[in-house]
Design an enzyme around this catalytic site. Structure first.
Site, PDB file in Angstrom:
ATOM      1  N   ASP A 142      -1.272   8.063  -7.100  1.00  0.00           N
ATOM      2  CA  ASP A 142       0.039   7.469  -6.833  1.00  0.00           C
ATOM      3  C   ASP A 142       1.078   7.945  -7.850  1.00  0.00           C
ATOM      4  OD1 ASP A 142      -1.489   6.195  -4.967  1.00  0.00           O
ATOM      5  OD2 ASP A 142      -1.481   4.240  -5.958  1.00  0.00           O
ATOM      6  N   GLU A 149      -0.653   1.198 -16.243  1.00  0.00           N
ATOM      7  CA  GLU A 149      -1.214   0.335 -15.192  1.00  0.00           C
ATOM      8  C   GLU A 149      -2.649  -0.098 -15.534  1.00  0.00           C
ATOM      9  OE1 GLU A 149       0.130   1.077 -11.400  1.00  0.00           O
ATOM     10  OE2 GLU A 149      -1.319  -0.252 -10.427  1.00  0.00           O
ATOM     11  N   TYR A 185     -11.688  -3.106  -4.754  1.00  0.00           N
ATOM     12  CA  TYR A 185     -11.443  -1.743  -5.249  1.00  0.00           C
ATOM     13  C   TYR A 185     -12.372  -1.390  -6.420  1.00  0.00           C
ATOM     14  CZ  TYR A 185      -8.568   2.207  -6.918  1.00  0.00           C
ATOM     15  OH  TYR A 185      -8.111   3.441  -7.319  1.00  0.00           O
ATOM     16  N   SER A 195       2.580   2.098  -2.744  1.00  0.00           N
ATOM     17  CA  SER A 195       2.683   2.474  -4.151  1.00  0.00           C
ATOM     18  C   SER A 195       3.943   1.988  -4.842  1.00  0.00           C
ATOM     19  CB  SER A 195       2.637   3.994  -4.245  1.00  0.00           C
ATOM     20  OG  SER A 195       1.598   4.353  -5.037  1.00  0.00           O
ATOM     21  N   GLY A 228       0.819  -1.209   0.000  1.00  0.00           N
ATOM     22  CA  GLY A 228       0.000   0.000   0.000  1.00  0.00           C
ATOM     23  C   GLY A 228       0.853   1.259   0.000  1.00  0.00           C
TER      24      GLY A 228
HETATM   25  C1  GLA Z   1      -4.809   2.980  -4.585  1.00  0.00           C
HETATM   26  C2  GLA Z   1      -4.957   3.564  -5.979  1.00  0.00           C
HETATM   27  C3  GLA Z   1      -5.120   5.088  -5.896  1.00  0.00           C
HETATM   28  C4  GLA Z   1      -6.230   5.480  -4.920  1.00  0.00           C
HETATM   29  C5  GLA Z   1      -6.054   4.748  -3.590  1.00  0.00           C
HETATM   30  C6  GLA Z   1      -7.206   4.989  -2.655  1.00  0.00           C
HETATM   31  O1  GLA Z   1      -3.611   3.413  -4.003  1.00  0.00           O
HETATM   32  O2  GLA Z   1      -3.828   3.252  -6.760  1.00  0.00           O
HETATM   33  O3  GLA Z   1      -5.350   5.611  -7.169  1.00  0.00           O
HETATM   34  O4  GLA Z   1      -7.489   5.235  -5.488  1.00  0.00           O
HETATM   35  O5  GLA Z   1      -5.911   3.358  -3.780  1.00  0.00           O
HETATM   36  O6  GLA Z   1      -7.240   6.308  -2.224  1.00  0.00           O
END
Ligand code: GLA
Length: 389
Positions: free
Chosen positions: A172, A160, A221, A126, A124
């Protein structure tokens, strides 16, 4: 050994000559503004001092060859004119970025490089966007074009979404591409306009990694995204960014309880994010912390993207006297939370929250202070050492 030294050392052995470029691309935490980016709202992330590094040199042909030290020295090689799926999972990010850049008309030169990092994968923080922006930086360096934050972030997201197949938003890539040391980024995800906002003096941000992992692809998601779009459609607005609480209440009967709660999170979170940026500008760490707490509760109860481990670590943080605020960060379900704390008490906070989490869950967390760092950067070697480029 630090990843910078690791890639440099391995590059000396692995490349056909000395590396000519060094690229660094950071991970991120999001201070507040969660699940708002794909609703065209506001986010407030910061790039962190954990990153992916590539030591590379230009090739005169159209081949990209790379070695990933964190995947046991696994290698990939592909020609830019014939990009195909297949090969190590991490290599899809390299090919995806090459594909998106070429689709947008960027002339690309081949390169060969060694990749390594100290950013946990799938936590989480990135790691995907960090790798995408590292690869984009590498291509920019060897191909001789400049770095435009918005353009590169959009192309990273395209890679992506369309090559890797994950429906992420733009947060991100934007923060990995355009972060600034000591500052968070207030980003309008509709216009992609951003300003940097300094962290309040005297406080530190701690990453609380629960050690639990969950891939975005398999998570709920996409379902959350669809529910947000349903809510926007029912409210007659292009995106939930355009809706307020009054309109939401008026439409409540038509939405269904779950979709109503999803929308309530997004509308509240957008407002909290703008308030948080204001609080930071005033240096009001207490208020920023309060808003972070409210964000966690909303993500837990209304958006339902927290999880037992994330809730446990956030509660441990909340109970500590040095804590100003704490919340899950990123997509959720598993991975990392963050805490805003009194800087002078970082050591005891990290130790005691880790103890608390261990006692409650039996799991081993990883807690560390992180510093806001610059976004993706490249250095070229001229003479003795690297110099900015
Ligand atoms: C992930 C996604 C982002 C965003 C977050 C939630 O990190 O890659 O684009 O939507 O979740 O805030």
């Amino acid at each position: 050994m630090e990843p910078r030294e690791r890639v440099m050392e391995a590059a000396e052995r692995w490349l056909a000559g000395r590396p000519t470029w060094l690229v660094r691309s950071p991970g991120r935490v999001n201070l507040i503004g969660e699940h708002t980016d794909y609703n065209e709202g506001f986010v407030l992330p910061m790039a962190i001092d954990r990153a992916i590094w590539i030591a590379l040199r230009r090739r005169t042909d159209e081949w990209v060859r790379a070695v990933a030290l964190d995947f046991g020295g696994e290698a990939c090689a592909f020609p830019l004119s014939r990009l195909e799926k297949g090969g190590p999972a991490w290599s899809e990010y390299l090919k995806g970025v090459a594909w998106a850049l070429q689709q947008a008309g960027f002339p690309l030169q081949g390169w060969e490089g060694v990749i390594a990092g100290d950013l946990p994968i799938g936590a989480g923080l990135s790691s995907s966007a960090a790798l995408e922006m590292a690869v984009a930086r590498a291509f920019a360096a060897v191909s001789g074009w400049g770095w435009d934050v918005k353009t590169m972030a959009l192309l990273g997201r395209r890679a992506e979404n369309e090559w890797v197949g994950v429906q992420c938003g733009i947060m991100d890539q934007m923060i990995c591409a355009g972060g600034a040391a000591g500052q968070a980024m207030l980003l309008d995800c509709r216009t992609l306009e951003f300003t940097h906002v300094p962290l309040p003096a005297g406080c530190a941000v701690v990453v609380l990694d629960t050690g639990t992992r969950r891939g975005l692809v398999s998570s709920a998601y996409n379902q959350r995204r669809a529910q947000c779009q349903m809510a926007a459609d029912a409210l007659g607005v292009p995106a939930l960014r355009d809706a307020g609480f009054e309109a939401l209440e008026a439409a409540a009967g038509r939405l269904g309880a779950e979709v109503y709660r999803r929308a309530r999170h997004v509308i509240g979170e957008n407002a909290r994010t703008l308030q948080a940026a204001e609080a930071m500008r005033r240096g009001d760490a207490q208020e920023l912390g309060r808003l972070m707490n409210a964000s966690h509760i909303s993500l837990r109860d209304d958006f339902e993207v927290s999880g037992p481990a994330l809730d446990a670590v956030v509660e441990c943080a909340w109970e500590h006297p040095a804590c100003l605020g704490a919340r899950m960060t990123g997509a959720g379900f598993a991975g990392c939370a963050i805490a805003l704390i009194d800087e002078g008490r970082a050591q005891e906070f990290v130790e005691q929250v880790a103890d608390c989490f261990r006692r409650r869950t039996g799991m081993e967390p990883l807690a560390y202070v992180c510093r806001a760092s610059d976004g993706a950067s490249a250095w070229t070697f001229q003479g003795k050492g690297p110099s900015g480029a």
